[in-house]
Design a protein around this motif. Structure first.
Motif, PDB file in Angstrom:
ATOM      1  N   LYS A 166     -87.331   9.211  21.375  1.00 20.89           N
ATOM      2  CA  LYS A 166     -86.214   9.201  20.439  1.00 20.89           C
ATOM      3  C   LYS A 166     -85.001   8.482  21.043  1.00 20.89           C
ATOM      4  O   LYS A 166     -84.253   7.802  20.346  1.00 20.89           O
ATOM      5  N   ALA A 167     -84.843   8.609  22.354  1.00 16.45           N
ATOM      6  CA  ALA A 167     -83.682   8.022  23.040  1.00 16.45           C
ATOM      7  C   ALA A 167     -83.959   6.610  23.555  1.00 16.45           C
ATOM      8  O   ALA A 167     -83.112   6.011  24.214  1.00 16.45           O
ATOM      9  N   LYS A 168     -85.133   6.086  23.225  1.00 18.75           N
ATOM     10  CA  LYS A 168     -85.566   4.793  23.774  1.00 18.75           C
ATOM     11  C   LYS A 168     -84.550   3.674  23.559  1.00 18.75           C
ATOM     12  O   LYS A 168     -84.261   2.906  24.465  1.00 18.75           O
ATOM     13  N   GLY A 169     -83.978   3.596  22.366  1.00 14.52           N
ATOM     14  CA  GLY A 169     -82.989   2.556  22.059  1.00 14.52           C
ATOM     15  C   GLY A 169     -81.758   2.669  22.943  1.00 14.52           C
ATOM     16  O   GLY A 169     -81.272   1.687  23.500  1.00 14.52           O
ATOM     17  N   PHE A 170     -81.262   3.906  23.085  1.00 14.32           N
ATOM     18  CA  PHE A 170     -80.094   4.161  23.935  1.00 14.32           C
ATOM     19  C   PHE A 170     -80.413   3.816  25.393  1.00 14.32           C
ATOM     20  O   PHE A 170     -79.629   3.142  26.069  1.00 14.32           O
ATOM     21  N   ILE A 171     -81.573   4.277  25.866  1.00 15.23           N
ATOM     22  CA  ILE A 171     -81.974   4.029  27.267  1.00 15.23           C
ATOM     23  C   ILE A 171     -82.077   2.532  27.514  1.00 15.23           C
ATOM     24  O   ILE A 171     -81.585   2.013  28.519  1.00 15.23           O
ATOM     25  N   ARG A 172     -82.683   1.831  26.573  1.00 19.10           N
ATOM     26  CA  ARG A 172     -82.869   0.387  26.715  1.00 19.10           C
ATOM     27  C   ARG A 172     -81.530  -0.341  26.770  1.00 19.10           C
ATOM     28  O   ARG A 172     -81.341  -1.248  27.577  1.00 19.10           O
ATOM     29  N   SER A 173     -80.585   0.070  25.921  1.00 16.89           N
ATOM     30  CA  SER A 173     -79.281  -0.606  25.934  1.00 16.89           C
ATOM     31  C   SER A 173     -78.529  -0.288  27.228  1.00 16.89           C
ATOM     32  O   SER A 173     -77.820  -1.147  27.761  1.00 16.89           O
ATOM     33  N   GLU A 174     -78.683   0.932  27.738  1.00 22.98           N
ATOM     34  CA  GLU A 174     -78.069   1.291  29.034  1.00 22.98           C
ATOM     35  C   GLU A 174     -78.633   0.418  30.149  1.00 22.98           C
ATOM     36  O   GLU A 174     -77.896  -0.094  30.985  1.00 22.98           O
ATOM     37  N   VAL A 175     -79.962   0.263  30.152  1.00 25.58           N
ATOM     38  CA  VAL A 175     -80.610  -0.584  31.161  1.00 25.58           C
ATOM     39  C   VAL A 175     -80.089  -2.014  31.027  1.00 25.58           C
ATOM     40  O   VAL A 175     -79.776  -2.667  32.018  1.00 25.58           O
ATOM     41  N   GLY A 176     -79.963  -2.472  29.781  1.00 23.96           N
ATOM     42  CA  GLY A 176     -79.476  -3.827  29.520  1.00 23.96           C
ATOM     43  C   GLY A 176     -78.076  -4.066  30.053  1.00 23.96           C
ATOM     44  O   GLY A 176     -77.761  -5.159  30.532  1.00 23.96           O
ATOM     45  N   GLN A 177     -77.229  -3.043  29.984  1.00 27.15           N
ATOM     46  CA  GLN A 177     -75.862  -3.189  30.500  1.00 27.15           C
ATOM     47  C   GLN A 177     -75.846  -3.204  32.029  1.00 27.15           C
ATOM     48  O   GLN A 177     -74.993  -3.831  32.640  1.00 27.15           O
ATOM     49  N   ARG A 178     -76.796  -2.501  32.636  1.00 22.51           N
ATOM     50  CA  ARG A 178     -76.801  -2.372  34.093  1.00 22.51           C
ATOM     51  C   ARG A 178     -77.530  -3.516  34.796  1.00 22.51           C
ATOM     52  O   ARG A 178     -77.200  -3.857  35.921  1.00 22.51           O
ATOM     53  N   ILE A 179     -78.541  -4.049  34.134  1.00 24.17           N
ATOM     54  CA  ILE A 179     -79.325  -5.141  34.733  1.00 24.17           C
ATOM     55  C   ILE A 179     -79.130  -6.382  33.876  1.00 24.17           C
ATOM     56  O   ILE A 179     -79.411  -6.364  32.683  1.00 24.17           O
ATOM     57  N   ARG A 180     -78.680  -7.435  34.481  1.00 29.10           N
ATOM     58  CA  ARG A 180     -78.423  -8.676  33.735  1.00 29.10           C
ATOM     59  C   ARG A 180     -79.722  -9.449  33.506  1.00 29.10           C
ATOM     60  O   ARG A 180     -80.217 -10.126  34.400  1.00 29.10           O
ATOM     61  N   LEU A 181     -80.255  -9.320  32.306  1.00 26.32           N
ATOM     62  CA  LEU A 181     -81.445 -10.065  31.906  1.00 26.32           C
ATOM     63  C   LEU A 181     -81.157 -10.657  30.533  1.00 26.32           C
ATOM     64  O   LEU A 181     -80.375 -10.103  29.771  1.00 26.32           O
ATOM     65  N   ARG A 182     -81.795 -11.786  30.225  1.00 24.94           N
ATOM     66  CA  ARG A 182     -81.598 -12.370  28.898  1.00 24.94           C
ATOM     67  C   ARG A 182     -82.053 -11.409  27.815  1.00 24.94           C
ATOM     68  O   ARG A 182     -81.433 -11.258  26.795  1.00 24.94           O
ATOM     69  N   LYS A 183     -83.191 -10.771  28.071  1.00 20.74           N
ATOM     70  CA  LYS A 183     -83.732  -9.806  27.105  1.00 20.74           C
ATOM     71  C   LYS A 183     -84.205  -8.589  27.884  1.00 20.74           C
ATOM     72  O   LYS A 183     -84.982  -8.719  28.825  1.00 20.74           O
ATOM     73  N   THR A 184     -83.734  -7.422  27.492  1.00 18.72           N
ATOM     74  CA  THR A 184     -84.171  -6.189  28.155  1.00 18.72           C
ATOM     75  C   THR A 184     -85.594  -5.871  27.704  1.00 18.72           C
ATOM     76  O   THR A 184     -85.877  -5.889  26.501  1.00 18.72           O
ATOM     77  N   PRO A 185     -86.496  -5.584  28.656  1.00 24.08           N
ATOM     78  CA  PRO A 185     -87.886  -5.290  28.280  1.00 24.08           C
ATOM     79  C   PRO A 185     -87.993  -4.077  27.356  1.00 24.08           C
ATOM     80  O   PRO A 185     -87.189  -3.150  27.432  1.00 24.08           O
ATOM     81  N   GLU A 186     -89.002  -4.116  26.500  1.00 25.15           N
ATOM     82  CA  GLU A 186     -89.311  -2.979  25.643  1.00 25.15           C
ATOM     83  C   GLU A 186     -89.866  -1.879  26.545  1.00 25.15           C
ATOM     84  O   GLU A 186     -90.679  -2.136  27.429  1.00 25.15           O
ATOM     85  N   LEU A 187     -89.429  -0.636  26.325  1.00 23.39           N
ATOM     86  CA  LEU A 187     -89.856   0.474  27.179  1.00 23.39           C
ATOM     87  C   LEU A 187     -91.044   1.213  26.581  1.00 23.39           C
ATOM     88  O   LEU A 187     -91.061   1.527  25.395  1.00 23.39           O
ATOM     89  N   ILE A 188     -92.024   1.486  27.429  1.00 26.21           N
ATOM     90  CA  ILE A 188     -93.186   2.269  27.017  1.00 26.21           C
ATOM     91  C   ILE A 188     -93.307   3.412  28.026  1.00 26.21           C
ATOM     92  O   ILE A 188     -93.536   3.173  29.213  1.00 26.21           O
ATOM     93  N   PHE A 189     -93.115   4.646  27.545  1.00 25.78           N
ATOM     94  CA  PHE A 189     -93.195   5.800  28.438  1.00 25.78           C
ATOM     95  C   PHE A 189     -94.615   6.345  28.470  1.00 25.78           C
ATOM     96  O   PHE A 189     -95.241   6.530  27.431  1.00 25.78           O
ATOM     97  N   GLU A 190     -95.120   6.592  29.681  1.00 27.21           N
ATOM     98  CA  GLU A 190     -96.450   7.172  29.846  1.00 27.21           C
ATOM     99  C   GLU A 190     -96.408   8.199  30.962  1.00 27.21           C
ATOM    100  O   GLU A 190     -95.648   8.051  31.916  1.00 27.21           O
TER     101      GLU A 190
END
Length: 115
Positions: A68-92
């Motif tokens: 449920k928090a995947k979008g938030f987590i991904r945007s947080e990662v995107g702010q912290r790590i400078r990448l053109r596109k933040t990878p899609e997260l798959i939790f396992e």
């Protein structure tokens, strides 16, 4: 996996541990440990391996909360790590720890049966 994706995976592991441990307020998410992150060579996807302290229900609840928090987590990662596109997260779930514990238990049982 190439050197760049290895570096991104290591950085993501560190940041995800921090984000999940400190930023998420979802009560369903229990004590989650990020054990590994594997990023595809094109940096499009990141498999995030986790372990959760607790029973199966708590594990499933934590996974649901992370999904449920995947979008938030991904945007947080995107702010912290400078990448053109933040990878899609798959939790396992990281099954390797359970597997290792199961083998250890079997070995102990064998030794007890011998004596």
């Amino acid at each position: 996996m190439n050197l760049r994706s290895n570096r991104v995976a290591e950085q993501m592991k560190k940041e995800l541990s921090d984000i999940i441990g400190r930023k998420l307020k979802d009560p369903r998410i229990g004590f989650v440990t990020v054990t590994d992150v594997q990023v595809t060579g094109d940096l499009q996807q990141a498999k995030v391996y986790i372990t959760v302290l607790g029973n199966d229900e708590q594990k499933q609840d934590s996974l649901a909360g992370l999904e449920k928090a995947k979008g938030f987590i991904r945007s947080e990662v995107g702010q912290r790590i400078r990448l053109r596109k933040t990878p899609e997260l798959i939790f396992e779930f990281d099954e390797s720890i359970d597997y290792g514990n199961r083998i250890e238990t079997l070995i102990k049982k064998l030794h007890e049966d011998e004596h």
